[in-house]
Design an enzyme around this catalytic site. Structure first.
Site, mmCIF file in Angstrom:
data_model
loop_
_atom_site.group_PDB
_atom_site.id
_atom_site.type_symbol
_atom_site.label_atom_id
_atom_site.label_comp_id
_atom_site.label_asym_id
_atom_site.label_seq_id
_atom_site.Cartn_x
_atom_site.Cartn_y
_atom_site.Cartn_z
ATOM 1 C CG ASN A 1 -6.397 -8.619 -4.690
ATOM 2 O OD1 ASN A 1 -6.281 -7.967 -5.728
ATOM 3 N ND2 ASN A 1 -7.235 -8.271 -3.743
ATOM 4 C CB THR B 1 -0.925 -0.016 1.247
ATOM 5 O OG1 THR B 1 -1.703 -1.211 1.201
ATOM 6 C CG2 THR B 1 -1.843 1.192 1.266
ATOM 7 C CB CYS C 1 -7.935 -4.699 2.384
ATOM 8 S SG CYS C 1 -6.400 -5.512 2.012
HETATM 9 N N1 PLP Z 1 -1.971 -4.971 -3.966
HETATM 10 C C1 PLP Z 1 -2.499 -6.203 -3.984
HETATM 11 C C2 PLP Z 1 -2.805 -6.859 -5.302
HETATM 12 C C3 PLP Z 1 -2.754 -6.878 -2.793
HETATM 13 O O1 PLP Z 1 -3.284 -8.113 -2.814
HETATM 14 C C4 PLP Z 1 -2.460 -6.224 -1.561
HETATM 15 C C5 PLP Z 1 -2.766 -6.877 -0.264
HETATM 16 O O2 PLP Z 1 -3.733 -7.614 -0.151
HETATM 17 C C6 PLP Z 1 -1.897 -4.938 -1.594
HETATM 18 C C7 PLP Z 1 -1.667 -4.354 -2.818
HETATM 19 C C8 PLP Z 1 -1.529 -4.219 -0.330
HETATM 20 O O3 PLP Z 1 -0.327 -4.728 0.182
HETATM 21 P P1 PLP Z 1 0.058 -4.535 1.716
HETATM 22 O O4 PLP Z 1 -0.819 -5.436 2.518
HETATM 23 O O5 PLP Z 1 1.496 -4.936 1.796
HETATM 24 O O6 PLP Z 1 -0.120 -3.086 2.037
#
Ligand code: PLP
Length: 377
Positions: A147, A69, A321
């Site tokens: 994801n 993020t 999330c």
């Molecule tokens: N991008 C994708 C495709 C993700 O699956 C995620 C987390 O689920 C993120 C970004 C965010 O990553 P982080 O949890 O390290 O902030």
């Protein structure tokens, strides 16, 4: 517990736990001049060298962050916030909220944002990306691996086209790095975020790859850590463990990919055989080998998730999330599915630590839970 939620996060690899604990004892500040600082600096440098060599890039292209993020925000905010008006950003509708919410914020500041649609399998064609460009387009954000569905996007073709058009490419690699062979130096992308907790490293640490020659203002200002690109004392235990986890992932990649794909395919086959009406979402021929997104008519996702959890199987619906809310998945909705189906997509995401016995047990639990929910309706 059977853990099939590895796209949300992964358990720490046991070997990485040792590296993590060792580096906790190496407590120096890498910016300090004394010997404790020098020792910490060596570990930081070695970790960066290891990651750079595994990815085929030079060390100066890697900036450690708190995860995916932050890495995404570190690209989009500095490029757009200073002069938002008159600038254009393209993001796909199936990006992670880290991209979509940042895009929505930039839109509120005056940036013009195109939310690129996908087809019913969740795919995007390069021509459609090209058609969305405008003279004022600065960045296109299209992820490598989704994801929720596991869909893989044509990163190379998109990147080559964008390079010809002189547009920067932010490719979210959070679900790809550590799961797929990554030769970053040869990929035509300008920015790629990655996150350790998606490949059996710890949470709260990741990195941003920025192609050599592309300049970016820092998002976080302060000290001169990370060549002035990201201020703040480095999360050294996290970084050392990230490097260890990526090395382990690399060593077991090919065998792990084949093993996990077989498990995932068996899970899907079992569900399709035993549960009438079950439907797999995504691009069957271009998917992450560990991910399966399945909806079952008459079985609301939330009820399935809770019942499976109580039976000892951890999965998720939509993106982790966003859990806690019952909103239908924005990814499945972008694929044209109704609210009802988009709320019932169950995401199974496996890892190299899962076993065939777990898959067979999970199949029994899933059929039981589905029968119970359907009978109660
Ligand atoms: N991008 C994708 C495709 C993700 O699956 C995620 C987390 O689920 C993120 C970004 C965010 O990553 P982080 O949890 O390290 O902030």
């Amino acid at each position: 517990m059977i853990y099939f939620d590895n796209n949300a996060t992964t358990p720490l690899a046991p070997e990485v736990l040792d590296a993590f604990q060792d580096s906790l004892r190496n407590f120096g500040n890498p910016s300090s001049v004394h010997q404790a600082g020098q020792k910490a600096r060596r570990l930081l440098n070695e970790s960066r060298e290891k990651i750079a060599s595994l990815l085929g890039v030079s060390e100066s292209t890697l900036t450690f962050t708190s995860g995916g993020t932050e890495a995404i925000n570190s690209v989009l905010l500095p490029l757009y916030v200073r002069e938002p008006r008159g600038k254009h950003l393209v993001v796909s509708q199936v990006e992670h909220p880290a991209v979509l919410q940042t895009a929505a914020y930039l839109e509120s500041l005056g940036v013009e944002v195109t939310y690129l649609p996908v087809d019913s399998a969740g795919c995007i064609q390069v021509d459609e990306v090209k058609a969305s460009l405008k003279p004022q387009t600065l960045v296109v954000a299209i992820m490598w691996a989704n994801n929720e569905t596991g869909n893989l996007y044509p990163v190379k073709a998109i990147g080559e086209m964008l390079r010809e058009q002189g547009v920067l490419y932010l490719c979210d690699g959070v679900q790809a790095v550590g799961k797929l062979p990554v030769d970053l130096g040869r990929l035509p992308v300008d920015f790629m975020p990655a996150s350790a907790h998606k490949f059996h490293g710890p949470k709260g640490v990741g990195f941003l790859y920025t192609r050599e020659g592309v300049s970016l203002d820092p998002l976080i200002r302060g000290g001169r850590q990370e060549r002035g690109q990201r201020a703040g004392t480095e999360n050294l235990p996290g970084i050392a463990a990230l490097a260890g986890a990526l090395e382990l992932a690399d060593q077991s990649l090919m065998a792990g990919m084949r093993k996990v794909e077989r498990l995932r395919d068996r899970l899907e086959q079992g569900i399709l055989e035993k549960i009438p009406g079950a439907r797999i979402h995504g691009d069957a021929s271009h998917r992450l080998y560990n991910t399966s997104n399945i909806s079952i008519p008459g079985v609301p996702g939330e009820a399935a998730l809770i019942n499976l959890d109580m039976s000892g199987l951890a999965i998720s619906i939509g993106s982790a999330c966003e859990s806690g809310s019952v909103d239908p998945s924005h990814v499945l909705k972008a694929m044209g599915l109704s609210d009802e189906v988009a709320s019932s997509g169950l995401r199974f995401s496996l890892s190299r630590y899962n076993t065939a016995a777990e898959v067979e047990k999970a199949l029994r639990l899933i059929t039981d839970v589905v029968e119970r929910i359907r009978n109660a309706a």
